[in-house]
Design a protein around this motif. Structure first.
Motif, PDB file in Angstrom:
ATOM      1  N   ALA A   1      43.570  28.966  16.995  1.00  0.00           N
ATOM      2  CA  ALA A   1      44.402  29.066  15.816  1.00  0.00           C
ATOM      3  C   ALA A   1      43.678  27.991  14.906  1.00  0.00           C
ATOM      4  CB  ALA A   1      45.702  29.008  15.829  1.00  0.00           C
ATOM      5  N   GLU A   2      43.788  26.849  15.323  1.00  0.00           N
ATOM      6  CA  GLU A   2      43.198  25.842  14.475  1.00  0.00           C
ATOM      7  C   GLU A   2      41.702  26.019  14.077  1.00  0.00           C
ATOM      8  OE1 GLU A   2      42.993  21.081  15.219  1.00  0.00           O
ATOM      9  OE2 GLU A   2      44.671  22.154  15.959  1.00  0.00           O
ATOM     10  N   ASN A   3      40.734  26.177  14.846  1.00  0.00           N
ATOM     11  CA  ASN A   3      39.584  26.738  14.402  1.00  0.00           C
ATOM     12  C   ASN A   3      39.222  27.938  13.437  1.00  0.00           C
ATOM     13  OD1 ASN A   3      38.076  24.713  15.888  1.00  0.00           O
ATOM     14  ND2 ASN A   3      37.695  26.025  17.776  1.00  0.00           N
ATOM     15  N   LYS A   4      40.147  28.863  13.606  1.00  0.00           N
ATOM     16  CA  LYS A   4      40.279  29.950  12.543  1.00  0.00           C
ATOM     17  C   LYS A   4      40.654  29.459  11.264  1.00  0.00           C
ATOM     18  CE  LYS A   4      42.352  34.358  12.068  1.00  0.00           C
ATOM     19  NZ  LYS A   4      43.589  35.289  12.709  1.00  0.00           N
ATOM     20  N   MET A   5      41.529  28.460  11.354  1.00  0.00           N
ATOM     21  CA  MET A   5      42.049  28.026  10.008  1.00  0.00           C
ATOM     22  C   MET A   5      40.850  27.007   9.250  1.00  0.00           C
ATOM     23  SD  MET A   5      44.777  24.981   9.228  1.00  0.00           S
ATOM     24  CE  MET A   5      43.559  23.797  10.113  1.00  0.00           C
ATOM     25  N   ARG A   6      40.360  26.199  10.164  1.00  0.00           N
ATOM     26  CA  ARG A   6      39.138  25.559   9.509  1.00  0.00           C
ATOM     27  C   ARG A   6      37.980  26.287   9.160  1.00  0.00           C
ATOM     28  NH1 ARG A   6      39.293  20.743  14.302  1.00  0.00           N
ATOM     29  NH2 ARG A   6      40.948  19.504  13.278  1.00  0.00           N
ATOM     30  N   ALA A   7      37.628  27.374   9.900  1.00  0.00           N
ATOM     31  CA  ALA A   7      36.551  28.308   9.369  1.00  0.00           C
ATOM     32  C   ALA A   7      36.835  28.892   8.093  1.00  0.00           C
ATOM     33  CB  ALA A   7      36.292  29.247  10.641  1.00  0.00           C
ATOM     34  N   LEU A   8      38.096  29.443   8.058  1.00  0.00           N
ATOM     35  CA  LEU A   8      38.657  29.993   6.629  1.00  0.00           C
ATOM     36  C   LEU A   8      38.663  29.104   5.728  1.00  0.00           C
ATOM     37  CD1 LEU A   8      39.877  32.645   5.651  1.00  0.00           C
ATOM     38  CD2 LEU A   8      42.135  32.043   6.399  1.00  0.00           C
ATOM     39  N   ARG A   9      38.829  27.762   5.908  1.00  0.00           N
ATOM     40  CA  ARG A   9      38.893  26.820   4.734  1.00  0.00           C
ATOM     41  C   ARG A   9      37.455  26.541   4.395  1.00  0.00           C
ATOM     42  NH1 ARG A   9      41.426  21.777   6.890  1.00  0.00           N
ATOM     43  NH2 ARG A   9      43.337  23.022   6.509  1.00  0.00           N
ATOM     44  N   ARG A  10      36.718  26.486   5.337  1.00  0.00           N
ATOM     45  CA  ARG A  10      35.161  26.306   5.022  1.00  0.00           C
ATOM     46  C   ARG A  10      34.577  27.310   4.186  1.00  0.00           C
ATOM     47  NH1 ARG A  10      34.258  23.575  10.852  1.00  0.00           N
ATOM     48  NH2 ARG A  10      35.249  21.790  10.586  1.00  0.00           N
ATOM     49  N   LEU A  11      34.836  28.826   4.636  1.00  0.00           N
ATOM     50  CA  LEU A  11      34.356  29.947   4.093  1.00  0.00           C
ATOM     51  C   LEU A  11      34.884  30.189   2.606  1.00  0.00           C
ATOM     52  CD1 LEU A  11      32.780  32.570   4.356  1.00  0.00           C
ATOM     53  CD2 LEU A  11      34.978  33.666   4.755  1.00  0.00           C
ATOM     54  N   ARG A  12      36.226  29.486   2.122  1.00  0.00           N
ATOM     55  CA  ARG A  12      36.615  29.541   0.844  1.00  0.00           C
ATOM     56  C   ARG A  12      35.835  28.682   0.116  1.00  0.00           C
ATOM     57  NH1 ARG A  12      41.101  32.264  -0.305  1.00  0.00           N
ATOM     58  NH2 ARG A  12      42.497  32.587   1.627  1.00  0.00           N
ATOM     59  N   LEU A  13      35.560  27.432   0.524  1.00  0.00           N
ATOM     60  CA  LEU A  13      34.600  26.470  -0.156  1.00  0.00           C
ATOM     61  C   LEU A  13      33.483  27.165  -0.297  1.00  0.00           C
ATOM     62  CD1 LEU A  13      34.691  23.673  -1.283  1.00  0.00           C
ATOM     63  CD2 LEU A  13      34.057  22.575   0.830  1.00  0.00           C
ATOM     64  N   LYS A  14      32.694  27.690   0.643  1.00  0.00           N
ATOM     65  CA  LYS A  14      31.365  27.966   0.555  1.00  0.00           C
ATOM     66  C   LYS A  14      31.199  29.111  -0.420  1.00  0.00           C
ATOM     67  CE  LYS A  14      27.660  28.162   3.873  1.00  0.00           C
ATOM     68  NZ  LYS A  14      27.277  28.420   4.933  1.00  0.00           N
ATOM     69  N   LEU A  15      32.395  30.056  -0.605  1.00  0.00           N
ATOM     70  CA  LEU A  15      32.303  30.949  -1.448  1.00  0.00           C
ATOM     71  C   LEU A  15      32.418  30.279  -2.982  1.00  0.00           C
ATOM     72  CD1 LEU A  15      34.849  33.544   0.113  1.00  0.00           C
ATOM     73  CD2 LEU A  15      32.499  33.985  -0.304  1.00  0.00           C
ATOM     74  N   ALA A  16      33.400  29.347  -3.025  1.00  0.00           N
ATOM     75  CA  ALA A  16      33.359  28.670  -4.332  1.00  0.00           C
ATOM     76  C   ALA A  16      32.174  27.675  -4.771  1.00  0.00           C
ATOM     77  CB  ALA A  16      34.514  27.577  -4.259  1.00  0.00           C
ATOM     78  N   THR A  17      31.318  27.365  -3.645  1.00  0.00           N
ATOM     79  CA  THR A  17      30.135  26.658  -4.091  1.00  0.00           C
ATOM     80  C   THR A  17      28.977  27.515  -4.369  1.00  0.00           C
ATOM     81  OG1 THR A  17      29.498  26.110  -1.697  1.00  0.00           O
ATOM     82  CG2 THR A  17      30.895  24.333  -2.872  1.00  0.00           C
ATOM     83  N   ASP A  18      28.820  28.439  -3.608  1.00  0.00           N
ATOM     84  CA  ASP A  18      27.743  29.370  -3.831  1.00  0.00           C
ATOM     85  C   ASP A  18      27.599  30.673  -4.684  1.00  0.00           C
ATOM     86  OD1 ASP A  18      27.139  27.691  -1.509  1.00  0.00           O
ATOM     87  OD2 ASP A  18      26.839  29.251  -0.287  1.00  0.00           O
ATOM     88  N   LEU A  19      28.759  31.199  -4.953  1.00  0.00           N
ATOM     89  CA  LEU A  19      28.883  32.324  -6.192  1.00  0.00           C
ATOM     90  C   LEU A  19      29.605  31.685  -7.240  1.00  0.00           C
ATOM     91  CD1 LEU A  19      30.598  34.745  -3.557  1.00  0.00           C
ATOM     92  CD2 LEU A  19      28.384  34.526  -4.019  1.00  0.00           C
ATOM     93  N   ARG A  20      28.830  32.126  -8.355  1.00  0.00           N
ATOM     94  CA  ARG A  20      29.378  31.492  -9.867  1.00  0.00           C
ATOM     95  C   ARG A  20      29.830  32.866 -10.525  1.00  0.00           C
ATOM     96  NH1 ARG A  20      29.026  27.901  -7.789  1.00  0.00           N
ATOM     97  NH2 ARG A  20      31.241  28.273  -8.272  1.00  0.00           N
ATOM     98  N   GLU A  21      30.941  32.542 -11.144  1.00  0.00           N
ATOM     99  CA  GLU A  21      31.599  33.563 -12.058  1.00  0.00           C
ATOM    100  C   GLU A  21      31.445  33.169 -13.511  1.00  0.00           C
ATOM    101  OE1 GLU A  21      33.677  36.046 -11.209  1.00  0.00           O
ATOM    102  OE2 GLU A  21      33.518  35.658  -8.919  1.00  0.00           O
ATOM    103  N   THR A  22      30.823  34.272 -14.320  1.00  0.00           N
ATOM    104  CA  THR A  22      30.581  33.938 -15.710  1.00  0.00           C
ATOM    105  C   THR A  22      31.715  33.449 -16.654  1.00  0.00           C
ATOM    106  OG1 THR A  22      29.000  35.783 -15.529  1.00  0.00           O
ATOM    107  CG2 THR A  22      29.490  35.280 -17.693  1.00  0.00           C
ATOM    108  N   ILE A  23      31.446  32.633 -17.365  1.00  0.00           N
ATOM    109  CA  ILE A  23      32.622  32.226 -18.357  1.00  0.00           C
ATOM    110  C   ILE A  23      32.267  32.275 -19.795  1.00  0.00           C
ATOM    111  CG2 ILE A  23      33.564  29.992 -19.236  1.00  0.00           C
ATOM    112  CD1 ILE A  23      34.213  29.360 -16.296  1.00  0.00           C
ATOM    113  N   ASP A  24      33.023  32.839 -20.511  1.00  0.00           N
ATOM    114  CA  ASP A  24      32.864  32.899 -21.968  1.00  0.00           C
ATOM    115  C   ASP A  24      33.519  31.727 -22.624  1.00  0.00           C
ATOM    116  OD1 ASP A  24      32.895  33.933 -24.383  1.00  0.00           O
ATOM    117  OD2 ASP A  24      34.402  35.361 -24.250  1.00  0.00           O
ATOM    118  N   LEU A  25      32.478  30.770 -23.047  1.00  0.00           N
ATOM    119  CA  LEU A  25      32.892  29.585 -23.704  1.00  0.00           C
ATOM    120  C   LEU A  25      33.581  29.804 -24.819  1.00  0.00           C
ATOM    121  CD1 LEU A  25      29.653  27.417 -22.529  1.00  0.00           C
ATOM    122  CD2 LEU A  25      32.013  27.392 -21.683  1.00  0.00           C
ATOM    123  N   ALA A  26      33.190  30.888 -25.618  1.00  0.00           N
ATOM    124  CA  ALA A  26      33.965  30.964 -26.804  1.00  0.00           C
ATOM    125  C   ALA A  26      35.498  31.227 -26.728  1.00  0.00           C
ATOM    126  CB  ALA A  26      33.242  32.167 -27.648  1.00  0.00           C
TER     127      ALA A  26
END
Length: 170
Positions: free
Chosen positions: A57-82
């Motif tokens: 269970a602890e390893n599952k939680m850690r893997a999930l946290r790492r996956l979330r961070l990887k999604l945040a660091t590797d995938l960019r969302e477009t931002i409308d600066l205006a």
């Protein structure tokens, strides 16, 4: 909805979940139980593993946290600066001198993704990111500094824009 905002159950529903025996020391317990977790996010192919605990269970939680961070660091969302305004959820963790979300905070990965998305949209300029988020430049750099994956992603964005690497403030 971007993957970084999904609940744990929603994100796990998008993943392949593999369990195996961890390698390395640990003796009889390590050799008899399958407790290593590997999550593969099927829409993106990104994966994260956790093997350091003897608890599945602890390893599952850690893997999930790492996956979330990887999604945040590797995938960019477009931002409308205006038309950009800091999102409502961000205002709850915004402080003048810091972004108040540790790696265990549920909004940590979304905040990391937002900072990197803005950094991408603003050609790698952390001062411009700070202005758009309503925090100090130091707060942005310190937020990026606290996690090596964020720091590498930020400096990759800067390199793509012909800028030098950010300097650590510590």
């Amino acid at each position: 909805m971007p993957s970084r905002f999904l609940t744990d159950d929603q994100l796990l529903a998008e993943c392949r979940y593999d369990i195996s025996r961890g390698s390395g020391p640990g003796g009889q317990k390590r050799n008899k139980t399958s407790n290593a977790v590997r999550l593969t996010h099927l829409p993106t192919g990104l994966h994260a593993t956790a093997t350091e605990s003897r608890s599945l269970a602890e390893n599952k939680m850690r893997a999930l946290r790492r996956l979330r961070l990887k999604l945040a660091t590797d995938l960019r969302e477009t931002i409308d600066l205006a038309h950009f305004e800091p999102p409502e959820w961000f205002l709850g963790i915004r402080q003048p001198s810091r972004i108040e979300a540790s790696y265990r905070h549920p909004l940590y990965a979304p905040a990391a993704g937002l900072v990197l998305d803005l950094l991408q949209a603003l050609a790698g300029n952390p001062a411009a990111v700070a202005v758009n988020l309503g925090v100090s430049t130091t707060a942005v750099v310190r937020f990026l500094e606290q996690e090596p994956h964020l720091w590498v992603a930020a400096n990759t964005i800067r390199a793509q824009n012909g800028l030098g690497a950010l300097a650590h403030r510590r």
